[in-house]
Scaffold this active site. Structure first.
Site, PDB file in Angstrom:
ATOM      1  N   ASP A 182       0.818  -1.208   0.000  1.00 35.05           N
ATOM      2  CA  ASP A 182       0.000   0.000   0.000  1.00 35.05           C
ATOM      3  C   ASP A 182       0.860   1.270   0.000  1.00 35.05           C
ATOM      4  O   ASP A 182       1.908   1.308   0.629  1.00 35.05           O
ATOM      5  CB  ASP A 182      -0.893  -0.047   1.249  1.00 35.05           C
ATOM      6  CG  ASP A 182      -2.091   0.875   1.144  1.00 35.05           C
ATOM      7  OD1 ASP A 182      -2.307   1.465   0.067  1.00 35.05           O
ATOM      8  OD2 ASP A 182      -2.821   0.993   2.151  1.00 35.05           O
ATOM      9  N   HIS A 183       0.387   2.259  -0.699  1.00 34.78           N
ATOM     10  CA  HIS A 183       1.042   3.580  -0.731  1.00 34.78           C
ATOM     11  C   HIS A 183       2.513   3.506  -1.119  1.00 34.78           C
ATOM     12  O   HIS A 183       3.388   3.962  -0.375  1.00 34.78           O
ATOM     13  CB  HIS A 183       0.858   4.309   0.605  1.00 34.78           C
ATOM     14  CG  HIS A 183      -0.468   5.022   0.674  1.00 34.78           C
ATOM     15  ND1 HIS A 183      -0.681   6.240   0.091  1.00 34.78           N
ATOM     16  CD2 HIS A 183      -1.654   4.641   1.198  1.00 34.78           C
ATOM     17  CE1 HIS A 183      -1.941   6.592   0.260  1.00 34.78           C
ATOM     18  NE2 HIS A 183      -2.557   5.632   0.927  1.00 34.78           N
ATOM     19  N   GLU A 277      -3.594  -0.255  -8.209  1.00 34.26           N
ATOM     20  CA  GLU A 277      -4.449   0.856  -7.799  1.00 34.26           C
ATOM     21  C   GLU A 277      -3.661   2.154  -7.874  1.00 34.26           C
ATOM     22  O   GLU A 277      -2.487   2.189  -7.518  1.00 34.26           O
ATOM     23  CB  GLU A 277      -4.958   0.652  -6.364  1.00 34.26           C
ATOM     24  CG  GLU A 277      -5.725   1.866  -5.839  1.00 34.26           C
ATOM     25  CD  GLU A 277      -6.535   1.601  -4.573  1.00 34.26           C
ATOM     26  OE1 GLU A 277      -7.592   0.968  -4.669  1.00 34.26           O
ATOM     27  OE2 GLU A 277      -6.080   2.017  -3.495  1.00 34.26           O
ATOM     28  N   LYS A 319      -8.266   8.702  10.134  1.00 34.94           N
ATOM     29  CA  LYS A 319      -8.087   7.296  10.510  1.00 34.94           C
ATOM     30  C   LYS A 319      -8.942   6.913  11.725  1.00 34.94           C
ATOM     31  O   LYS A 319      -8.949   7.618  12.729  1.00 34.94           O
ATOM     32  CB  LYS A 319      -6.618   7.036  10.865  1.00 34.94           C
ATOM     33  CG  LYS A 319      -5.621   7.524   9.835  1.00 34.94           C
ATOM     34  CD  LYS A 319      -5.472   6.556   8.703  1.00 34.94           C
ATOM     35  CE  LYS A 319      -4.512   7.095   7.649  1.00 34.94           C
ATOM     36  NZ  LYS A 319      -4.528   6.324   6.427  1.00 34.94           N
ATOM     37  N   HIS A 351     -10.002   4.895   0.646  1.00 34.91           N
ATOM     38  CA  HIS A 351      -8.958   4.696   1.658  1.00 34.91           C
ATOM     39  C   HIS A 351      -9.411   5.246   3.007  1.00 34.91           C
ATOM     40  O   HIS A 351     -10.352   6.010   3.077  1.00 34.91           O
ATOM     41  CB  HIS A 351      -7.675   5.424   1.239  1.00 34.91           C
ATOM     42  CG  HIS A 351      -6.917   4.714   0.165  1.00 34.91           C
ATOM     43  ND1 HIS A 351      -5.553   4.796   0.046  1.00 34.91           N
ATOM     44  CD2 HIS A 351      -7.336   3.909  -0.837  1.00 34.91           C
ATOM     45  CE1 HIS A 351      -5.156   4.080  -0.989  1.00 34.91           C
ATOM     46  NE2 HIS A 351      -6.220   3.544  -1.550  1.00 34.91           N
TER      47      HIS A 351
HETATM   48 ZN    ZN Z   1      -4.508   5.909   1.370  1.00 33.90          ZN
END
Ligand code: ZN
Length: 499
Positions: A182-183, A277, A319, A351
């Site tokens: 991810d990221h 993605e 978050k 996200h």
């Molecule tokens: Zn993100």
């Protein structure tokens, strides 16, 4: 592992020989805080394979002889016609599981189903996550970790994949799952995560967005879009020259990175063997629907087939807490973003998707099956909820460490909480500590400080990370149950439960 435990494993293995996986078996208890997992039991090529646990120590057990058994590492603890071998949890044991049972290895997601991603910073959340999500329409991403999380937890991505393999095998979940690096911000990160087993690559464009020094000339194909207009979700989008120039200034420098990453994925996994993605969610401003549309158009022209695009939506997706912002505006824009994704045949990426209960229904409504939702730290918070309820002293030690490390942790995360918001909140009787996990400020405070917490020494020796693992091993059922309920709520909100 205690010898008494090994004895019990040997007699269990003998007992299983007369039965079939899924059939009637004896109790899963193998002594105080020791057990085996009936859901993990598989028979392959005449051998029985299952998982067991003695305290915090987990192991893979193989009963029987033959080439399959030979592929599993470990120590022979019983000889004879049906030898028994025990392998402690290790990367070799996980690799053996993937070789024997291909469904324990990550793979590309099915294209026409919604998908749901779960992070697991402690490596023990997969069973509970699966119980909450396996009976939904969503394809699952289990080994999902950003480079930032890997740095802060001190884990390698290969360890993250191993943890998912183990959890999947423990639950007997055979539907397949993805592994999300991810990221990722550079081609080197993409290479490293592919090498470590990622099948889902999430590109974070933030290093190249708007980068003037690497802005290529606007291609004619983009120039020719001038004056075009599109009807999307009842709104009219028009590309005037200023919009096109603005789009190219910001996104023009990103295509070289996206193309390079896509080529690396294709090389490593083959066509159709990976998911890509493109995410711009961690940017300062909401993504304009027209920019999303132009990005999709240009990616399609270059022949890059993405699995999903994650825009930055209006409002705050912080978050671990619910959505903050104007829900009507959000719904209008989600409708357009979702229609763009639908037209181009990819999914809308969401996200920081955990705990957004107020807006899940609107994402479900507009995204439908073209939705990929990611959650990460919320599984960590559920672990802390277990600690708060079962070991107040440990929870207080964690809280103290979080307070100390908060200023450093804040540099990594965008949240609205400051230290003043949580000061004094833990000055409550032990029985009220679990309620702190329902408080937004406390959730964010504990959500982002995991790196500081995990590496800190524990009052009784060892690290807080060891103490947490021990607590979660002792309270395994409680943690799994908490996660199951938590993710059911997510799936229900998003409309993933209905057929
Ligand atoms: Zn993100």
């Amino acid at each position: 592992m205690r010898s008494e435990f090994i004895h019990r494993l040997v007699s269990l293995a003998a007992e299983l020989a007369d039965s079939v996986p899924g059939g009637k078996t004896s109790s899963e208890e193998l002594g105080p805080n020791a057990r085996w997992y009936a859901s993990s039991w598989q028979r392959a090529g005449g051998i029985d394979v299952f998982l067991a646990r003695d305290g915090v120590e987990r192991c893979l057990v193989v009963a029987g002889a033959g080439p399959e058994a030979a592929r599993v590492p470990g120590e022979v603890v019983a000889t004879g016609e049906r030898p028994v071998k025990v392998a402690a949890y290790s990367s070799e044991a996980c690799a053996a599981l993937r070789a024997l049972f291909p469904w324990t290895a990550p793979r590309a997601l099915p294209k026409h189903r919604p998908s749901f991603g779960c992070g697991d910073r402690l490596g023990v959340a997969t069973p509970g996550q699966l119980r909450g999500l396996r009976h939904t329409r969503a394809a699952l991403v289990l080994a999902q970790q950003s480079v930032r999380e890997l740095t802060l937890t001190g884990r390698s991505y290969a360890e993250v994949v191993d943890a998912a393999t183990w959890g999947v095998f423990q639950e007997g979940y055979q539907e397949g799952f993805g592994a999300d690096g991810d990221h990722l911000k550079t081609a080197d990160e993409v290479r490293a995560l592919l090498d470590a087993g990622a099948t889902f690559i999430t590109l974070d464009l933030s290093l190249c967005l708007g980068c003037a020094s690497s802005l290529p000339e606007m291609p004619d194909a983009v120039r020719r879009l001038e004056g075009n207009s599109w009807e999307l979700a009842g709104e009219r989008l028009e590309a005037n020259p200023d919009d096109l120039r603005g789009f190219w200034r910001v996104y023009g420098p990103t295509f070289a990175f996206i193309e390079e990453a896509d080529a690396l994925c294709r090389q490593a996994r083959g066509v159709g063997g990976y998911d890509l993605e493109v995410s711009v969610d961690e940017t300062a401003h909401a993504t304009r629907p027209l920019d999303h549309l132009l990005l999709a158009t240009e990616l399609a022209r270059r022949g890059i087939a993405v699995t999903s695009i994650a825009p930055r939506f209006p409002g705050e997706f912080q978050k671990g807490i619910d959505y903050i912002g104007d829900r009507e505006r959000l719904e209008r824009e989600v409708a357009i973003h979702a229609e763009i994704a639908h037209r181009f045949g990819y999914k809308l990426g969401v996200h920081s998707g955990s705990d957004k209960f107020a807006v899940f229904p609107l994402f479900g409504r507009h995204g439908g099956d073209r939705l990929h939702v990611k959650t990460a730290g919320t599984s960590w918070l559920e672990a802390l909820r277990v600690v708060a309820a079962t070991d107040p002293a440990l929870f207080r030690a964690i809280w103290t460490q979080a307070t100390e490390g908060f200023p450093r942790a804040r540099e990594y995360y965008h949240i609205g909480t400051s230290l003043a918001d949580v000061t004094g909140k833990a000055d409550v009787p032990d029985s009220e500590l679990p309620h702190l996990l329902n408080d937004d400020a406390c959730r964010q405070f504990l959500h982002i400080t995991y790196g500081e917490i995990l590496k800190a020494p524990a009052p009784g020796g060892g690290t807080l990370s060891d103490a947490l693992q021990e607590n979660l091993a002792q309270n395994e059922a409680r943690y799994a149950h908490g996660l199951e309920a938590h993710f059911r709520r997510h799936a229900d909100g998003l409309g993933l439960t209905s057929s």
